[in-house]
Design a protein around this motif. Sequence first.
Motif, short mmCIF file in Angstrom:
data_model
loop_
_atom_site.label_atom_id
_atom_site.label_comp_id
_atom_site.label_asym_id
_atom_site.label_seq_id
_atom_site.Cartn_x
_atom_site.Cartn_y
_atom_site.Cartn_z
N ALA A 52 44.69 23.18 -15.95
CA ALA A 52 44.74 22.20 -16.47
C ALA A 52 43.21 22.01 -16.89
O ALA A 52 42.63 21.38 -18.01
CB ALA A 52 44.89 20.63 -16.16
N GLU A 53 41.73 22.43 -15.71
CA GLU A 53 40.87 22.13 -16.19
C GLU A 53 39.82 22.53 -17.11
O GLU A 53 39.64 22.80 -17.62
CB GLU A 53 40.35 22.22 -14.33
CG GLU A 53 38.63 21.69 -14.89
CD GLU A 53 38.24 21.60 -13.57
OE1 GLU A 53 37.43 20.59 -13.57
OE2 GLU A 53 38.74 21.75 -12.02
N HIS A 93 40.07 11.67 -12.10
CA HIS A 93 40.13 12.98 -12.22
C HIS A 93 40.73 13.93 -11.49
O HIS A 93 41.63 14.77 -12.95
CB HIS A 93 38.73 13.61 -12.91
CG HIS A 93 38.52 14.69 -12.60
ND1 HIS A 93 37.92 15.99 -12.53
CD2 HIS A 93 38.70 15.68 -14.31
CE1 HIS A 93 38.23 16.83 -13.14
NE2 HIS A 93 38.22 16.46 -14.32
N LEU A 112 39.20 12.12 -19.04
CA LEU A 112 39.52 12.92 -19.15
C LEU A 112 38.64 12.92 -21.08
O LEU A 112 38.21 14.65 -20.98
CB LEU A 112 41.18 13.56 -19.62
CG LEU A 112 41.51 13.90 -17.72
CD1 LEU A 112 43.28 14.39 -17.96
CD2 LEU A 112 40.97 14.29 -17.42
N LEU A 162 44.09 15.68 -14.00
CA LEU A 162 44.70 16.81 -14.54
C LEU A 162 46.29 17.84 -13.52
O LEU A 162 46.48 17.98 -14.29
CB LEU A 162 43.62 17.95 -13.34
CG LEU A 162 42.57 17.65 -14.02
CD1 LEU A 162 41.07 18.48 -12.80
CD2 LEU A 162 41.76 18.18 -15.31
#
Length: 144
Positions: A4-5, A126, A98, A130
Amino acid sequence: MMTAEQYLSQAYRLDQRIQLEQSELDNLKTLAASVGSPGFDEHNNPNHPTDAPFVKTLERIWEMEQKISTELSQLILLKQEILKVLSKVNDVDERLVLTYRYLKNMSWSEISIELGVSDRTIRRWHERALTHVVVPESAEEMGE
């Protein structure tokens, strides 16, 4: 497999690349603007190009402008796609973190000030956020 990051960071990396290219373009434009006047001596060297030296610079400027334009279009589409993905994160605070981090390129401390909570809370939100991001299959294919 793209995390995801990694998926969310694509917009930041593309934006940074565009900024670097814009800086190079600005340098080329400065160079083109500082072109000296042509000499009046006639040179008949068959190995010497007949175009003025600044013509190459102008061609590079045009190519760079085209490249930046294409990348800006890609960035807009990517940000729209990321917004759609982030809209599916249910928790508003997580979604804001995000959005600020990956679309507005804000630092942890800037996000902390914006949301009125500690840096530690922002980082916790955060990490949790994620886990709620679903990376589109099309991005998975690009990441392989």
